[in-house]
Write a protein that holds these residues in place. Structure first.
Motif, PDB file in Angstrom:
ATOM      1  N   ASN A 150       0.840  -1.195   0.000  1.00 35.30           N
ATOM      2  CA  ASN A 150       0.000   0.000   0.000  1.00 35.30           C
ATOM      3  C   ASN A 150       0.881   1.254   0.000  1.00 35.30           C
ATOM      4  OD1 ASN A 150      -2.300   1.569   0.083  1.00 35.30           O
ATOM      5  ND2 ASN A 150      -2.496   1.458   2.319  1.00 35.30           N
ATOM      6  N   ILE A 151       1.680   1.376  -1.052  1.00 36.27           N
ATOM      7  CA  ILE A 151       2.641   2.476  -1.120  1.00 36.27           C
ATOM      8  C   ILE A 151       2.581   3.179  -2.474  1.00 36.27           C
ATOM      9  CG2 ILE A 151       4.275   1.572   0.595  1.00 36.27           C
ATOM     10  CD1 ILE A 151       5.786   0.289  -1.724  1.00 36.27           C
ATOM     11  N   ASP A 152       1.397   3.266  -3.030  1.00 40.85           N
ATOM     12  CA  ASP A 152       1.257   3.871  -4.354  1.00 40.85           C
ATOM     13  C   ASP A 152       1.737   5.318  -4.365  1.00 40.85           C
ATOM     14  OD1 ASP A 152       0.224   1.514  -5.285  1.00 40.85           O
ATOM     15  OD2 ASP A 152      -1.867   2.104  -4.995  1.00 40.85           O
ATOM     16  N   GLU A 153       1.389   6.089  -3.316  1.00 46.83           N
ATOM     17  CA  GLU A 153       1.816   7.489  -3.259  1.00 46.83           C
ATOM     18  C   GLU A 153       3.340   7.604  -3.226  1.00 46.83           C
ATOM     19  OE1 GLU A 153      -2.091   7.282  -0.847  1.00 46.83           O
ATOM     20  OE2 GLU A 153      -0.301   6.061  -1.183  1.00 46.83           O
ATOM     21  N   ILE A 154       3.955   6.687  -2.472  1.00 49.58           N
ATOM     22  CA  ILE A 154       5.412   6.700  -2.370  1.00 49.58           C
ATOM     23  C   ILE A 154       6.046   6.453  -3.738  1.00 49.58           C
ATOM     24  CG2 ILE A 154       7.408   5.504  -1.392  1.00 49.58           C
ATOM     25  CD1 ILE A 154       5.754   4.932   1.079  1.00 49.58           C
ATOM     26  N   ASN A 203       3.626  17.641  -5.806  1.00 49.28           N
ATOM     27  CA  ASN A 203       2.643  18.100  -6.793  1.00 49.28           C
ATOM     28  C   ASN A 203       2.285  16.995  -7.775  1.00 49.28           C
ATOM     29  OD1 ASN A 203       1.063  20.312  -7.877  1.00 49.28           O
ATOM     30  ND2 ASN A 203       2.486  20.359  -9.585  1.00 49.28           N
ATOM     31  N   LYS A 204       3.258  16.159  -8.098  1.00 53.12           N
ATOM     32  CA  LYS A 204       3.007  15.034  -9.001  1.00 53.12           C
ATOM     33  C   LYS A 204       2.036  14.047  -8.368  1.00 53.12           C
ATOM     34  CE  LYS A 204       3.805  12.349 -12.574  1.00 53.12           C
ATOM     35  NZ  LYS A 204       3.359  12.708 -13.950  1.00 53.12           N
ATOM     36  N   VAL A 205       2.187  13.785  -7.079  1.00 54.63           N
ATOM     37  CA  VAL A 205       1.289  12.863  -6.376  1.00 54.63           C
ATOM     38  C   VAL A 205      -0.141  13.389  -6.403  1.00 54.63           C
ATOM     39  CG1 VAL A 205       0.731  11.840  -4.132  1.00 54.63           C
ATOM     40  CG2 VAL A 205       3.114  11.962  -4.889  1.00 54.63           C
ATOM     41  N   LEU A 206      -0.303  14.675  -6.117  1.00 59.10           N
ATOM     42  CA  LEU A 206      -1.640  15.261  -6.087  1.00 59.10           C
ATOM     43  C   LEU A 206      -2.264  15.296  -7.480  1.00 59.10           C
ATOM     44  CD1 LEU A 206      -1.097  18.194  -3.544  1.00 59.10           C
ATOM     45  CD2 LEU A 206      -1.913  15.863  -3.118  1.00 59.10           C
ATOM     46  N   LYS A 207      -1.450  15.516  -8.517  1.00 54.71           N
ATOM     47  CA  LYS A 207      -1.969  15.531  -9.881  1.00 54.71           C
ATOM     48  C   LYS A 207      -2.456  14.150 -10.312  1.00 54.71           C
ATOM     49  CE  LYS A 207       0.323  19.455 -12.090  1.00 54.71           C
ATOM     50  NZ  LYS A 207       1.251  19.899 -13.170  1.00 54.71           N
ATOM     51  N   GLU A 208      -1.894  13.100  -9.714  1.00 58.57           N
ATOM     52  CA  GLU A 208      -2.318  11.735 -10.034  1.00 58.57           C
ATOM     53  C   GLU A 208      -3.661  11.403  -9.401  1.00 58.57           C
ATOM     54  OE1 GLU A 208      -0.964   9.313 -11.967  1.00 58.57           O
ATOM     55  OE2 GLU A 208       0.489  10.788 -12.705  1.00 58.57           O
ATOM     56  N   GLY A 209      -4.204  12.311  -8.581  1.00 59.48           N
ATOM     57  CA  GLY A 209      -5.538  12.133  -8.017  1.00 59.48           C
ATOM     58  C   GLY A 209      -5.586  11.509  -6.636  1.00 59.48           C
ATOM     59  N   PHE A 210      -4.451  11.382  -5.968  1.00 57.10           N
ATOM     60  CA  PHE A 210      -4.445  10.827  -4.618  1.00 57.10           C
ATOM     61  C   PHE A 210      -5.035  11.838  -3.631  1.00 57.10           C
ATOM     62  CE2 PHE A 210      -1.110   8.391  -6.733  1.00 57.10           C
ATOM     63  CZ  PHE A 210      -1.446   7.104  -6.360  1.00 57.10           C
ATOM     64  N   ASP A 211      -5.657  11.300  -2.590  1.00 52.30           N
ATOM     65  CA  ASP A 211      -6.284  12.146  -1.586  1.00 52.30           C
ATOM     66  C   ASP A 211      -5.231  12.969  -0.841  1.00 52.30           C
ATOM     67  OD1 ASP A 211      -8.802  12.752   0.091  1.00 52.30           O
ATOM     68  OD2 ASP A 211      -7.329  12.131   1.605  1.00 52.30           O
ATOM     69  N   LYS A 212      -5.476  14.288  -0.774  1.00 54.88           N
ATOM     70  CA  LYS A 212      -4.486  15.185  -0.177  1.00 54.88           C
ATOM     71  C   LYS A 212      -4.297  14.903   1.306  1.00 54.88           C
ATOM     72  CE  LYS A 212      -4.688  19.429  -1.434  1.00 54.88           C
ATOM     73  NZ  LYS A 212      -5.145  20.840  -1.579  1.00 54.88           N
TER      74      LYS A 212
END
Length: 299
Positions: A150-154, A203-212
């Motif tokens: 469960n480390i997609d954001e990472i 910013n790249k993580v947030l652009k991918e649609g992950f919850d802030k």
């Protein structure tokens, strides 16, 4: 000294015009261009020497030399320069050894722990529980994070570091630190450039649609696993508070774009001024080798 002055002036331009903008990639480009220019520009002779006036030539006045005279001021100056040289070389040696030590630590981790192909990375699975970090295409990640899955954001965060070649920036930054360790602006430069790296990845993580909120919580959790490797792009950086604030900041308006457009002519103007001053000083250093009156010695 030209390199130190140029780097300092470039950073002042960044501080007053760009640092609060949300165009993080542009900020990074400006800082990297400033770093390269300050390193290479003093080595280049941009303008021809004949732009300076020929009136700067000097004729030596008659000189009377006393053989018993001892230039104590020159001796003191020479001693001072020798001490400063020793201090500079000592500092440069220390930071060079620190750079090599960090390289060695990364290679030690690489050869000690198992490696797997993982999400387009060569992942090094660490037994210690620490925050993940990247070095070029190498992803260093703890076994617990690797096995949890469960480390997609990472992964998105670290891919941003890899794809933007942030490790190359840091290598160049380390080299400049070795050369200019005594310059306080190089340390501000390090802090700002590494901050821009983290803003770009966030910013790249947030652009991918992950919850802030979920991502911010993850950053707090990973704070406990900070790794202190200057050569690595750490998932977790000391300026966490500023990173969280930048995530909530609105996109910069058109006024900030004008600042970016103005920063380039300012950079060019600074370079021209340095080139002119460099060549002017070079002309003043030219002294006629012919002496009209022979040197006389007192008896």
């Amino acid at each position: 000294l030209e390199s130190v002055s140029l780097l300092s002036m470039m950073y002042i331009v960044y501080w007053f015009t760009l640092r609060n903008g949300s165009y993080y990639s542009w900020n990074r480009i400006f800082l990297m261009i400033s770093l390269v220019i300050s390193f290479l520009f003093p080595l280049l002779n941009i303008l021809p020497h004949d732009i300076a006036s020929n009136s700067n030539n000097f004729i030596l006045e008659p000189l009377v030399v006393n053989p018993n005279f001892i230039p104590t001021k020159a001796i003191n100056t020479s001693n001072s320069l020798s001490i400063l040289t020793i201090i500079y070389i000592g500092g440069a040696t220390y930071f060079c050894l620190r750079f090599l030590s960090n390289i060695s630590r990364i290679y030690f981790l690489y050869f000690r722990f198992p490696k797997y192909k993982f999400n387009e990375f060569k992942a090094v699975i660490l037994d210690t529980d620490q925050a993940p970090f990247t070095f070029f295409n190498l992803l260093f990640i703890s076994r617990s994070d690797y096995e949890s899955g469960n480390i997609d954001e990472i992964i998105v965060h670290e891919k941003a570091h890899r794809d933007e070649y942030h490790s190359f920036d840091i290598i160049l930054l380390e080299v400049m630190t070795i050369i200019q360790w005594f310059n306080p602006f190089i340390w501000l430069f390090r802090l700002s450039l590494k901050s821009e790296h983290e803003f770009i990845a966030d910013n790249k993580v947030l652009k991918e649609g992950f919850d802030k909120l979920k991502y911010q919580k993850l950053l707090f959790e990973k704070t406990l696993g900070i790794t202190n490797l200057n050569l690595a792009n750490n998932f977790n950086y000391s300026l966490l508070k500023k990173r969280l604030r930048m995530m909530t900041r609105k996109k910069s308006n058109s006024i900030v774009k004008i600042k970016y457009m103005l920063s380039l002519p300012i950079m060019l103007l600074i370079m021209i001024l340095f080139a002119v001053n460099h060549n002017s000083y070079g002309q003043k250093d030219n002294v006629n080798s012919e002496v009209d009156v022979m040197v006389k010695y007192k008896n």
